[in-house]
Design an enzyme around this catalytic site. Structure first.
Site, PDB file in Angstrom:
ATOM      1  N   GLU B 133      16.841 -19.794 -33.108  1.00  0.00           N
ATOM      2  CA  GLU B 133      16.108 -19.103 -34.177  1.00  0.00           C
ATOM      3  C   GLU B 133      15.991 -17.600 -33.898  1.00  0.00           C
ATOM      4  O   GLU B 133      16.102 -16.785 -34.812  1.00  0.00           O
ATOM      5  CB  GLU B 133      14.717 -19.729 -34.376  1.00  0.00           C
ATOM      6  CG  GLU B 133      14.737 -21.192 -34.821  1.00  0.00           C
ATOM      7  CD  GLU B 133      15.491 -21.464 -36.131  1.00  0.00           C
ATOM      8  OE1 GLU B 133      15.732 -20.526 -36.910  1.00  0.00           O
ATOM      9  OE2 GLU B 133      15.857 -22.637 -36.364  1.00  0.00           O
ATOM     10  N   CYS B 148      28.008 -24.135 -28.912  1.00  0.00           N
ATOM     11  CA  CYS B 148      27.309 -22.849 -29.003  1.00  0.00           C
ATOM     12  C   CYS B 148      25.872 -23.080 -29.464  1.00  0.00           C
ATOM     13  O   CYS B 148      25.613 -23.911 -30.333  1.00  0.00           O
ATOM     14  CB  CYS B 148      28.032 -21.923 -29.984  1.00  0.00           C
ATOM     15  SG  CYS B 148      27.167 -20.374 -30.258  1.00  0.00           S
TER      16      CYS B 148
END
Lengths: 445, 191
Positions: B133, B148
């Site tokens: 985030e 990833c």
């Protein structure tokens, strides 16, 4: 980057969806009503539209209907919190790409959008490819990727900068005038006029008057002086189509002009000297006409400085798909109806046909198909009957009587949906014979 | 030169080892000081009674208000189940290229799926979601590489498949963004 348009009257919904889709790497524009959305889709290209079903000013289905009416090519996903079978069916009937009930699982919308984007990207690639193809294989308004037409293009480029007279030979409908226009457009005379005159349609005296013009009183009815096509083409190009059809007398006058580069109007005494390039065309074998004494040999050699032979369409069938695509686009735009695809079956009929009327006949066939087609794709039944008929007639030439009989029985059986009694009646044989033939030819009913 | 910080804001009661664990991992990934703010109450204002969940976008807006003047980004950590009006649930939400992001521990716990509690696994997941985030606030979008940290994870299995680090191409973009932010810091110092 793929662009998504969100239409939702609730600010929190727009915000929430926008944030979510932006995190997925999409460019997002969100508007609060259908009117704004419709304005936007006409101005910008969107890959997907997400439209809320319940909105006060214009509901989602109305927005969808308008998008379809405006022929905007964008897949629409209807989003609603109130799922009913009726609204889902209505949305799909109106042409929605999908119907999704909120709240949805985070993965659900992502999958639908990725699928659409992939499809849209493929479509874009196809369009690009088509454009690239046409640019590579299109020379002015002439299309051809095969060696025959590539040679014609090369010749046009070679002769265009010169002043030489050109003779274009080709069957009717091969595009002789297009070649003449291309030469003119590529030549230093491109700013000058291009004047075309069809020699076949005019009687001798009228042709002379058209070609050389006349003075007042030159003949009955010549109330005022009139400029001929030669004069009109001064500084440019005069295209003489169907030159084989001109009378021996006019041939002499034309020959004189080609030698002297000057002429006199009918009934006139003044010699007019002009600079005009002559491009002649014929669908007949001029040499044969010379041998038959119907065409002057000296004129033949004057005209035949450079010859461009346009191959008939049946000898360059590899160009048919490109030509079909070109004509589909042309007539879709002209008629205002999107018919931009052709079924493999219809294409194979076009490839089989021998095109006696050449490109012009193909052009007419595609115009007919675009008018007739109910969907965006040309199916065999939308092709002109002459082409379907000739295609069928031609086929047996390469087949044995046995093959033809088998095919005919199969066709009739298909037409009567396998009804043996009806098929036997149409074929004029009894049912037992028909059964025997079905077995013999191993026909599947 | 003053280096602006990334702040962690506990929303409601969050165990200290989670907050500290996240801080110590974020320090390894982002070249900014990581600071912890005082806990704020549970976000009752964002509760959606019909869904029994909390509206993350509303919380996100509130979290942004807590960013101190020297703050670069703020990460809210809550233990309520988050959703948005269009999504059944979210593990977290961020303002793309903005200041704030929020993550929830609720669906990261094994217990949520009726499985035995695993604190290390929970911390691993929280760390990955926090980096993910914050990556969004630094302008990164979802990555197609499953390993990833910026890959989109529709469930906890997806989170477990990710590593708590950026792939090389996301790292490149991130470094550029970090340079920009550092440049902004210097400008602020001069100003």
């Amino acid at each position: 980057m793929s662009q998504i348009l969100i239409v939702d009257d609730e600010e929190i919904m727009r915000q929430s969806l926008t944030d979510w889709l932006k995190e997925d790497g999409y460019e997002v524009i969100a508007v609060e009503d259908g009117f704004k959305a419709l304005e936007l889709v006409q101005r910008e290209n969107f890959d997907v539209m997400l439209v809320d079903l319940k909105m006060p000013k214009m509901d989602g289905l109305e927005v969808l209907r308008e998008v379809k009416r405006l022929k905007v090519d964008v897949p629409v996903i209807i989003i609603t919190a109130y799922a009913t079978v009726d609204t889902a069916v209505a949305a799909m009937k109106e042409g929605a790409y999908d119907y999704i009930v909120k709240p949805f699982h985070p993965e659900e919308l992502g999958i639908i959008i990725r699928k659409i984007i992939e499809h849209q990207n493929l479509k874009k690639e196809n369009i690009l490819l088509r454009k690239e193809l046409s640019q590579r294989y299109q020379f002015h308004d002439i299309i051809g990727k095969g060696p025959g037409m590539q040679k014609v293009f090369e010749l046009i480029r070679t002769v265009a900068p010169t002043r030489s007279t050109v003779l274009i030979q080709g069957e009717s409908g091969t595009g002789k005038e297009l070649v003449a226009r291309a030469i003119h457009s590529e030549s230093p005379r491109r700013e000058g006029p291009f004047v075309a005159l069809s020699c076949a349609t005019l009687p001798e005296t009228l042709l002379e008057a058209e070609l050389f013009g006349y003075e007042k009183g030159a003949f009955t009815g010549a109330l005022t002086a009139k400029m001929g096509k030669l004069e009109m083409a001064a500084g440019g190009t005069l295209f003489l189509d169907e030159v084989a059809d001109i009378s021996l007398k006019t041939q002499i006058d034309l020959l004189r002009f080609l030698q002297e580069r000057e002429f006199r109007r009918l009934g006139g005494s003044e010699t007019i000297k002009i600079d005009v390039r002559i491009i002649a065309a014929t669908n007949r074998d001029l040499k044969e006409l010379v041998e038959a004494g119907k065409f002057r040999e000296d004129l033949f050699y004057r005209l035949n400085v450079i010859t461009i032979n346009i191959p008939p369409l049946r000898e360059r069938k590899e160009d048919i798909p490109l030509l079909v695509q070109h004509f589909l686009e042309k007539f879709s735009a002209a008629i205002g109806k999107r018919v931009d695809k052709i079924s493999p079956q219809a294409m194979s009929i076009l490839m089989e046909y021998d095109w006696p009327g050449n490109v012009r006949e193909l052009e007419n066939a595609i115009e007919h198909a675009v008018v007739i087609s109910q969907e965006d794709i040309v199916l065999p039944e939308a092709l002109p009957a002459t082409i379907l008929g000739k295609g069928e007639k031609r086929a047996p030439l390469q087949k044995s009587l046995r093959d033809v009989e088998k095919e005919h029985i199969e066709k009739i059986l298909r037409e009567v949906k396998g009804n043996i009694t009806q098929a036997a009646e149409i074929l004029g044989i009894n049912r037992v014979t028909l059964y025997r033939k079905i077995k013999e030819y191993d026909i599947k009913i | 030169m003053m280096n602006r910080a990334i702040y962690i804001l506990p929303i409601g009661k969050i165990r200290e080892e989670i907050i500290e664990g996240v801080k110590s991992e974020l320090v390894k990934v982002f070249p900014f000081p990581i600071k912890i703010l005082s806990e704020i109450p549970n976000p009752a204002y964002a509760f959606d009674a019909t869904r029994g969940q909390y509206h993350s976008t509303k919380i996100l807006r509130e979290v942004a208000n807590y960013l101190p003047p020297d703050g670069l980004k703020i990460l809210g950590i809550t233990d309520v189940d988050l959703c948005t009006p269009v999504l059944t649930f979210v593990f977290g939400e961020a303002q793309l290229g903005g200041k704030a992001c929020v993550i929830s521990l609720t669906r990261l716990r094994q217990e949520y799926y009726a499985l035995p509690r695993k604190d290390t696994l929970l911390l691993n997941r929280v760390v990955k979601e926090a980096i993910h985030e914050l990556g969004h606030t630094l302008g990164l979008v979802h990555c197609s590489l499953r390993e990833c940290v910026m890959a989109f994870a529709p469930d906890v299995l997806g989170i477990d498949q990710k590593l708590p680090q950026f792939c090389s191409s996301c790292r490149k973009v991130l470094n550029k963004m970090i340079e920009i932010f550092k440049g902004e810091n210097e400008m602020a110092d001069l100003g």
